[in-house]
Write a protein that holds these residues in place. Structure first.
Motif, PDB file in Angstrom:
ATOM      1  N   ARG A 109       1.031  -1.222   0.174  1.00  0.00           N
ATOM      2  CA  ARG A 109       0.038   0.115  -0.358  1.00  0.00           C
ATOM      3  C   ARG A 109       0.628   1.257  -0.141  1.00  0.00           C
ATOM      4  O   ARG A 109       1.688   1.041   0.578  1.00  0.00           O
ATOM      5  N   ARG A 110       0.146   1.848  -0.610  1.00  0.00           N
ATOM      6  CA  ARG A 110       1.199   3.233  -0.725  1.00  0.00           C
ATOM      7  C   ARG A 110       0.258   4.525  -0.816  1.00  0.00           C
ATOM      8  O   ARG A 110      -0.777   4.723  -1.421  1.00  0.00           O
ATOM      9  N   ILE A 111       0.881   5.775  -0.188  1.00  0.00           N
ATOM     10  CA  ILE A 111       0.005   6.990  -0.013  1.00  0.00           C
ATOM     11  C   ILE A 111       1.294   7.919  -0.343  1.00  0.00           C
ATOM     12  O   ILE A 111       2.480   7.764  -1.098  1.00  0.00           O
ATOM     13  N   ARG A 112       0.549   9.218  -1.846  1.00  0.00           N
ATOM     14  CA  ARG A 112       1.770  10.152  -2.268  1.00  0.00           C
ATOM     15  C   ARG A 112       0.766  11.135  -1.852  1.00  0.00           C
ATOM     16  O   ARG A 112      -0.869  11.571  -2.915  1.00  0.00           O
ATOM     17  N   MET A 113       1.457  12.532  -1.630  1.00  0.00           N
ATOM     18  CA  MET A 113       0.560  13.682  -1.530  1.00  0.00           C
ATOM     19  C   MET A 113       1.586  14.946  -1.898  1.00  0.00           C
ATOM     20  O   MET A 113       2.671  14.973  -1.472  1.00  0.00           O
ATOM     21  N   HIS A 114       0.839  16.161  -1.649  1.00  0.00           N
ATOM     22  CA  HIS A 114       1.596  17.509  -1.248  1.00  0.00           C
ATOM     23  C   HIS A 114       0.940  18.394  -1.044  1.00  0.00           C
ATOM     24  O   HIS A 114      -0.069  17.514  -0.697  1.00  0.00           O
ATOM     25  N   SER A 115       1.457  19.017   0.166  1.00  0.00           N
ATOM     26  CA  SER A 115       1.182  19.918   0.780  1.00  0.00           C
ATOM     27  C   SER A 115       1.558  21.245   0.481  1.00  0.00           C
ATOM     28  O   SER A 115       2.738  21.151   0.874  1.00  0.00           O
ATOM     29  N   GLY A 116       0.461  22.114  -0.066  1.00  0.00           N
ATOM     30  CA  GLY A 116       0.859  23.758  -0.679  1.00  0.00           C
ATOM     31  C   GLY A 116       1.076  24.625   0.304  1.00  0.00           C
ATOM     32  O   GLY A 116       1.905  25.635   0.189  1.00  0.00           O
ATOM     33  N   ARG A 117       0.904  24.207   1.352  1.00  0.00           N
ATOM     34  CA  ARG A 117       0.939  25.037   3.005  1.00  0.00           C
ATOM     35  C   ARG A 117       2.089  25.174   2.975  1.00  0.00           C
ATOM     36  O   ARG A 117       3.324  26.251   3.457  1.00  0.00           O
ATOM     37  N   THR A 118       2.664  23.697   3.541  1.00  0.00           N
ATOM     38  CA  THR A 118       4.471  23.955   3.978  1.00  0.00           C
ATOM     39  C   THR A 118       5.766  23.409   2.311  1.00  0.00           C
ATOM     40  O   THR A 118       6.653  23.238   2.924  1.00  0.00           O
ATOM     41  N   GLY A 119       4.683  23.165   2.022  1.00  0.00           N
ATOM     42  CA  GLY A 119       6.253  22.859  -0.106  1.00  0.00           C
ATOM     43  C   GLY A 119       6.060  20.842   0.753  1.00  0.00           C
ATOM     44  O   GLY A 119       6.961  21.011  -0.557  1.00  0.00           O
ATOM     45  N   GLU A 120       5.749  20.516   1.119  1.00  0.00           N
ATOM     46  CA  GLU A 120       6.331  19.603   0.959  1.00  0.00           C
ATOM     47  C   GLU A 120       5.465  18.031   0.342  1.00  0.00           C
ATOM     48  O   GLU A 120       4.400  18.370   0.168  1.00  0.00           O
ATOM     49  N   THR A 121       6.385  17.133   0.544  1.00  0.00           N
ATOM     50  CA  THR A 121       5.153  15.963  -0.607  1.00  0.00           C
ATOM     51  C   THR A 121       6.062  14.774   0.238  1.00  0.00           C
ATOM     52  O   THR A 121       7.205  14.507   0.489  1.00  0.00           O
ATOM     53  N   ILE A 122       5.349  13.453  -0.077  1.00  0.00           N
ATOM     54  CA  ILE A 122       5.620  12.624   0.463  1.00  0.00           C
ATOM     55  C   ILE A 122       4.961  11.462  -0.114  1.00  0.00           C
ATOM     56  O   ILE A 122       4.158  11.914  -1.127  1.00  0.00           O
ATOM     57  N   THR A 129       4.801   7.339  10.584  1.00  0.00           N
ATOM     58  CA  THR A 129       5.898   8.504  11.531  1.00  0.00           C
ATOM     59  C   THR A 129       5.983   8.934  10.532  1.00  0.00           C
ATOM     60  O   THR A 129       5.259  10.821  10.563  1.00  0.00           O
ATOM     61  N   ASP A 130       6.693   9.152   9.108  1.00  0.00           N
ATOM     62  CA  ASP A 130       6.462  10.085   8.794  1.00  0.00           C
ATOM     63  C   ASP A 130       4.754  10.446   7.979  1.00  0.00           C
ATOM     64  O   ASP A 130       4.965  12.239   7.762  1.00  0.00           O
ATOM     65  N   ILE A 131       4.344   9.789   8.069  1.00  0.00           N
ATOM     66  CA  ILE A 131       2.745  10.321   7.679  1.00  0.00           C
ATOM     67  C   ILE A 131       2.208  11.240   8.735  1.00  0.00           C
ATOM     68  O   ILE A 131       1.756  12.505   7.893  1.00  0.00           O
ATOM     69  N   ASN A 132       2.078  11.061   9.918  1.00  0.00           N
ATOM     70  CA  ASN A 132       1.605  11.129  10.846  1.00  0.00           C
ATOM     71  C   ASN A 132       2.530  13.133  10.890  1.00  0.00           C
ATOM     72  O   ASN A 132       1.957  13.901  11.097  1.00  0.00           O
ATOM     73  N   TYR A 133       4.000  12.974  10.193  1.00  0.00           N
ATOM     74  CA  TYR A 133       4.167  14.336  10.247  1.00  0.00           C
ATOM     75  C   TYR A 133       3.436  15.108   8.762  1.00  0.00           C
ATOM     76  O   TYR A 133       3.521  16.179   9.096  1.00  0.00           O
ATOM     77  N   PHE A 134       3.629  14.782   8.074  1.00  0.00           N
ATOM     78  CA  PHE A 134       3.189  15.199   7.141  1.00  0.00           C
ATOM     79  C   PHE A 134       1.809  15.507   7.495  1.00  0.00           C
ATOM     80  O   PHE A 134       1.747  16.933   6.897  1.00  0.00           O
ATOM     81  N   MET A 135       1.007  14.810   7.491  1.00  0.00           N
ATOM     82  CA  MET A 135      -0.335  15.470   8.133  1.00  0.00           C
ATOM     83  C   MET A 135      -0.655  15.902   8.855  1.00  0.00           C
ATOM     84  O   MET A 135      -1.532  16.271   9.831  1.00  0.00           O
ATOM     85  N   ARG A 136       0.398  17.184   9.768  1.00  0.00           N
ATOM     86  CA  ARG A 136       0.337  17.688  10.906  1.00  0.00           C
ATOM     87  C   ARG A 136      -0.522  18.918  11.079  1.00  0.00           C
ATOM     88  O   ARG A 136      -0.283  19.426   9.654  1.00  0.00           O
ATOM     89  N   ASP A 137      -0.529  19.578  12.084  1.00  0.00           N
ATOM     90  CA  ASP A 137      -2.098  20.532  12.022  1.00  0.00           C
ATOM     91  C   ASP A 137      -0.554  21.603  11.190  1.00  0.00           C
ATOM     92  O   ASP A 137       0.915  22.624  12.346  1.00  0.00           O
ATOM     93  N   TRP A 138      -0.144  22.120  10.391  1.00  0.00           N
ATOM     94  CA  TRP A 138       0.387  22.915   9.989  1.00  0.00           C
ATOM     95  C   TRP A 138       0.958  24.829  10.483  1.00  0.00           C
ATOM     96  O   TRP A 138       1.553  25.452  10.841  1.00  0.00           O
ATOM     97  N   ARG A 139      -0.687  25.335  10.832  1.00  0.00           N
ATOM     98  CA  ARG A 139      -0.182  26.488  11.566  1.00  0.00           C
ATOM     99  C   ARG A 139      -0.123  26.449  12.698  1.00  0.00           C
ATOM    100  O   ARG A 139       0.647  27.531  13.753  1.00  0.00           O
ATOM    101  N   ARG A 140       0.130  24.895  13.500  1.00  0.00           N
ATOM    102  CA  ARG A 140       0.825  24.962  15.197  1.00  0.00           C
ATOM    103  C   ARG A 140       1.953  24.094  15.004  1.00  0.00           C
ATOM    104  O   ARG A 140       2.395  23.958  16.010  1.00  0.00           O
ATOM    105  N   ASP A 141       2.545  23.145  13.964  1.00  0.00           N
ATOM    106  CA  ASP A 141       3.646  22.210  13.985  1.00  0.00           C
ATOM    107  C   ASP A 141       3.133  21.304  14.756  1.00  0.00           C
ATOM    108  O   ASP A 141       4.106  20.263  15.330  1.00  0.00           O
ATOM    109  N   GLU A 142       1.997  20.376  14.825  1.00  0.00           N
ATOM    110  CA  GLU A 142       1.662  19.881  16.065  1.00  0.00           C
ATOM    111  C   GLU A 142       1.082  18.442  15.206  1.00  0.00           C
ATOM    112  O   GLU A 142       0.369  18.906  14.049  1.00  0.00           O
ATOM    113  N   ALA A 143       1.721  17.501  15.090  1.00  0.00           N
ATOM    114  CA  ALA A 143       1.322  16.397  14.294  1.00  0.00           C
ATOM    115  C   ALA A 143       0.401  15.051  15.899  1.00  0.00           C
ATOM    116  O   ALA A 143       0.512  15.051  16.920  1.00  0.00           O
ATOM    117  N   THR A 144      -0.081  14.428  14.898  1.00  0.00           N
ATOM    118  CA  THR A 144      -1.102  13.306  15.473  1.00  0.00           C
ATOM    119  C   THR A 144      -0.198  12.215  15.307  1.00  0.00           C
ATOM    120  O   THR A 144      -0.179  11.643  14.114  1.00  0.00           O
TER     121      THR A 144
END
Length: 194
Positions: free
Chosen positions: A48-61, A77-92
């Motif tokens: 299983r594979r996931i591909r995403m880009h965040s326009g807010r952070t400029g990051e791609t996974i 762990t990488d996905i959790n960080y990528f999908m974090r709340d970029w406004r507060r830099d908090e991950a879950t």
């Protein structure tokens, strides 16, 4: 692809047989892990594979997060960080069921383009701020539990994305045509929006 090309693109219709065929026909597959999606899992591949880009952070996974029945901890762990709340830099810890739904829908759409992730995890503070600005933000949003994502694809319409996620029959799917995104979550199976 231009907006006119997107709106003129052939509409994709999904049936249960079509979903099963889509998974059976591919070696690299992402499928939901819910019991009500057991039919989709038959014939699912080993990866299983996931591909995403965040326009807010400029990051791609672009990562394989599940192989031969096992989730890969480092990839999650990488996905959790990528999908974090970029406004507060908090991950879950994102719920893997939501990641599975996102990956399965992406697979059904047969695209190489990564999702544009608009929103993944939201801290309670961010959710409250967004709620004060819009009536469309739920007080007890599944985003705050790491169980939801708002996604967009330039090469597919909101309707096509909505139908792909809905075909998984594994969680909530919201269509936000005027804002050009689809909400996917691992909550109750339900749909809304236009």
């Amino acid at each position: 692809m231009t907006n006119s090309e997107i709106s003129g693109a052939k509409s994709i219709q999904f049936t249960r047989r079509g979903v099963l065929a889509a998974f059976a026909a591919t070696a690299t597959v992402a499928a939901p892990t819910f019991s009500n999606a057991a039919g989709i899992l038959r014939g699912a591949g080993d990866v299983r594979r996931i591909r995403m880009h965040s326009g807010r952070t400029g990051e791609t996974i672009d990562t394989v997060y599940w192989v031969e029945g096992e989730y890969i901890r480092e990839a999650l762990t990488d996905i959790n960080y990528f999908m974090r709340d970029w406004r507060r830099d908090e991950a879950t810890n994102m719920d893997t069921r939501t990641i599975d739904i996102m990956a399965a829908a992406h697979n059904l759409l047969d695209v190489n383009e990564p999702y544009l992730m608009l929103s993944g995890y939201r801290s309670p503070a961010t959710n409250a701020m967004l709620r004060s600005r819009s009536r469309g933000v739920a007080r007890n949003s599944l985003h705050m539990q790491g169980k939801a994502a708002d996604l967009r694809l330039n090469s597919r319409s909101v309707g096509q994305m909505f139908n792909a996620a809905k075909a998984c029959a594994a969680g909530g799917v919201g269509r936000y045509s005027s804002s050009n995104f689809v909400h996917m979550d691992c909550g109750q199976v339900r749909t809304w929006g236009r």
